[in-house]
Design a protein around this motif. Structure first.
Motif, PDB file in Angstrom:
ATOM      1  N   MET A  39       9.433  43.353 -36.318  1.00  0.00           N
ATOM      2  CA  MET A  39       9.816  42.549 -35.167  1.00  0.00           C
ATOM      3  C   MET A  39      11.114  41.797 -35.423  1.00  0.00           C
ATOM      4  O   MET A  39      11.971  41.682 -34.531  1.00  0.00           O
ATOM      5  N   VAL A  82       3.018  39.140 -36.099  1.00  0.00           N
ATOM      6  CA  VAL A  82       4.196  38.716 -35.334  1.00  0.00           C
ATOM      7  C   VAL A  82       4.002  37.351 -34.688  1.00  0.00           C
ATOM      8  O   VAL A  82       4.972  36.653 -34.401  1.00  0.00           O
ATOM      9  N   GLY A 130       0.643  32.049 -29.378  1.00  0.00           N
ATOM     10  CA  GLY A 130       1.793  32.507 -28.616  1.00  0.00           C
ATOM     11  C   GLY A 130       1.517  32.577 -27.127  1.00  0.00           C
ATOM     12  O   GLY A 130       2.314  32.105 -26.308  1.00  0.00           O
ATOM     13  N   LEU A 132       7.324  34.834 -34.320  1.00  0.00           N
ATOM     14  CA  LEU A 132       8.006  34.603 -33.041  1.00  0.00           C
ATOM     15  C   LEU A 132       8.297  33.128 -32.748  1.00  0.00           C
ATOM     16  O   LEU A 132       9.369  32.822 -32.214  1.00  0.00           O
ATOM     17  N   VAL A 192      11.676  32.276 -34.240  1.00  0.00           N
ATOM     18  CA  VAL A 192      12.853  33.076 -33.894  1.00  0.00           C
ATOM     19  C   VAL A 192      13.906  32.286 -33.118  1.00  0.00           C
ATOM     20  O   VAL A 192      15.102  32.390 -33.423  1.00  0.00           O
ATOM     21  N   LEU A 205      14.591  42.086 -33.179  1.00  0.00           N
ATOM     22  CA  LEU A 205      15.162  40.931 -32.496  1.00  0.00           C
ATOM     23  C   LEU A 205      16.542  40.554 -33.036  1.00  0.00           C
ATOM     24  O   LEU A 205      17.048  39.482 -32.744  1.00  0.00           O
ATOM     25  N   SER A 228       5.730  41.770 -38.830  1.00  0.00           N
ATOM     26  CA  SER A 228       6.738  40.725 -38.706  1.00  0.00           C
ATOM     27  C   SER A 228       8.109  41.218 -39.134  1.00  0.00           C
ATOM     28  O   SER A 228       9.130  40.859 -38.543  1.00  0.00           O
ATOM     29  N   CYS A 273       9.108  33.148 -27.068  1.00  0.00           N
ATOM     30  CA  CYS A 273       9.745  34.358 -27.583  1.00  0.00           C
ATOM     31  C   CYS A 273       8.633  35.350 -27.832  1.00  0.00           C
ATOM     32  O   CYS A 273       7.753  35.108 -28.663  1.00  0.00           O
ATOM     33  N   ASN A 274       8.644  36.433 -27.115  1.00  0.00           N
ATOM     34  CA  ASN A 274       7.553  37.408 -27.199  1.00  0.00           C
ATOM     35  C   ASN A 274       8.032  38.789 -27.607  1.00  0.00           C
ATOM     36  O   ASN A 274       7.346  39.777 -27.389  1.00  0.00           O
ATOM     37  N   GLY A 275       9.206  38.862 -28.198  1.00  0.00           N
ATOM     38  CA  GLY A 275       9.747  40.167 -28.558  1.00  0.00           C
ATOM     39  C   GLY A 275      10.436  40.819 -27.375  1.00  0.00           C
ATOM     40  O   GLY A 275      10.547  40.241 -26.285  1.00  0.00           O
TER      41      GLY A 275
END
Length: 405
Positions: free
Chosen positions: A42, A11, A316, A15, A18, A46, A39, A222-224
């Protein structure tokens, strides 16, 4: 415009792209994500339409790469030369067996180690990274054939997307996930055409010497998704320290380094928040007094009220802290983590330890400095403003549309 986004199974590779995918959708463009494993899951969580591009072997190869890297991490990283070592071309003697898997395995620091200083596996690591992409290429080609995108956008370290775009004659755009890493696809036997554009999320003051800049793109954290516990909604009465271990390492086991980190932080007059998806039981011991585990919570919901963040050096985590102006304590383990740790040290936005298994006293000293050094806080504010001034995803999407018109 139809845009196909391609990301590796992890992921952390999806991210960073995204926000650009969301911006493209908001501008009226059609978006699909070609992914597999975590991924793929996720992307759908999202709100992005996604297609499966592997039968599971790519995700397995990605996990195997992470496991080998962690198992072969050295006792310490030389953070003064991490970038040079990571970007040095691999040695040509790494081989592959009949199914495309690597013979040499992973040694050294699991992502950039060459054959000096305790590592003999950079060529093997690069081979395995490219193998992940190869195992996705046929699925990506099917998605291109069936959906006919006008543009393919891929993130760092996956040559499968770039190769598929080249084979199908679709323009490709590269979005970086952090530092300006080298283009590994150039090492393929039949290198694909270079991307028509490379989006560069690295702020200029963190750029390593000699690294060529790409088209600037603001890093939007963007961290989910995740449920934010009530206790994190109110501003803390004591300094809050967040500990996060990324999306991959907790799945490999919360090792002794994380347990030592929590023990060191227990001695501070602070509120310690452990933001990982793993349970406390996986450490084999109860959490120290004063440490609260909150599970997978977006860092964007935790870090703004934190005095510092302690993490492993993943792109991230590093860049989210940079974008929010939070002092960092980096404990790099493998892959590109030493490179991010070196950047944090060089820019003065935090502290980092070279040992992969530091002691309690070393950890406490690093955290004390991150909490109390006014120069670190000033550097964090400078970098936060620098990132905020970079062009955002909306402007970048307009640039993408112009590139294919």
């Amino acid at each position: 415009m139809r845009v196909l986004f391609v990301a590796a199974p992890g992921v952390g590779h999806l991210l960073p792209a995204v926000p650009t995918a969301w911006a493209a959708q908001s501008a009226g463009h059609e978006v699909r994500v070609a992914a597999t494993g975590p991924s793929l899951d996720m992307a759908t969580r999202l709100g992005l339409a996604a297609v499966e591009v592997s039968d599971g072997t790519a995700a397995h190869a990605y996990r195997r790469l992470a496991e080998r890297g962690m198992a072969a991490r050295p006792e310490a990283h030389d953070l003064s030369t991490a970038w040079q070592r990571f970007t040095r071309p691999p040695e040509p003697d790494g081989g592959q067996d009949g199914d495309g898997s690597d013979k040499a395995g992973v040694d050294g620091d699991g992502g950039g180690a060459d054959r000096d200083g305790g590592g003999n596996g950079k060529d093997g690591v690069v081979s395995e990274m490219l193998d992940v992409g190869r195992r996705m290429t046929d699925g990506i080609l099917r998605a291109i054939r069936d959906w006919a995108p006008d543009l393919l956008v891929f993130t760092s370290f996956i040559g499968g997307g770039q190769s598929a775009a080249d084979q199908a004659g679709v323009p490709a755009v590269h979005i970086g996930i952090g530092m300006p890493y080298p283009d590994l696809s150039a090492l393929l036997p039949d290198p694909p055409a270079p991307p028509v554009l490379t989006a560069d999320v690295c702020p200029p003051s963190l750029r390593p010497p000699g690294a060529e800049p790409g088209a600037p793109l603001r890093f939007v954290p963007c961290n989910g998704g995740g449920v934010v516990p009530d206790r994190l909604l109110a501003r803390p009465r004591r300094p809050r320290i967040c500990v996060t271990w990324g999306s991959v390492l907790p799945e490999l086991g919360m090792d002794e380094t994380l347990a030592t980190t929590l023990a060191a932080l227990a001695g501070f007059d602070a509120e310690v928040v452990l933001a990982t998806g793993s349970s406390a039981a996986s450490t084999g011991r109860p959490l120290p007094h004063g440490v609260r585990q909150v599970g997978w919570v977006p860092l964007t919901a935790v870090l703004p009220d934190c005095a510092a963040v302690v993490h492993h050096g993943g792109s991230g985590s590093t860049f989210t802290a940079l974008a929010l102006g939070i002092p960092q304590v980096v404990l790099p383990q493998a892959a590109d983590q030493p490179v991010n740790a070196q950047a944090v040290l060089r820019r003065g936005v935090g502290t980092a330890l070279e040992k992969t298994r530091p002691g309690v006293a070393e950890l406490r000293g690093a955290v004390e400095r991150a909490l109390g050094d006014a120069e670190i806080r000033r550097a964090c504010a400078e970098v936060r403003e620098e990132i905020a001034a970079m062009p955002g995803p909306d402007a970048f999407v307009r640039r993408l549309a112009a590139a294919v018109s």
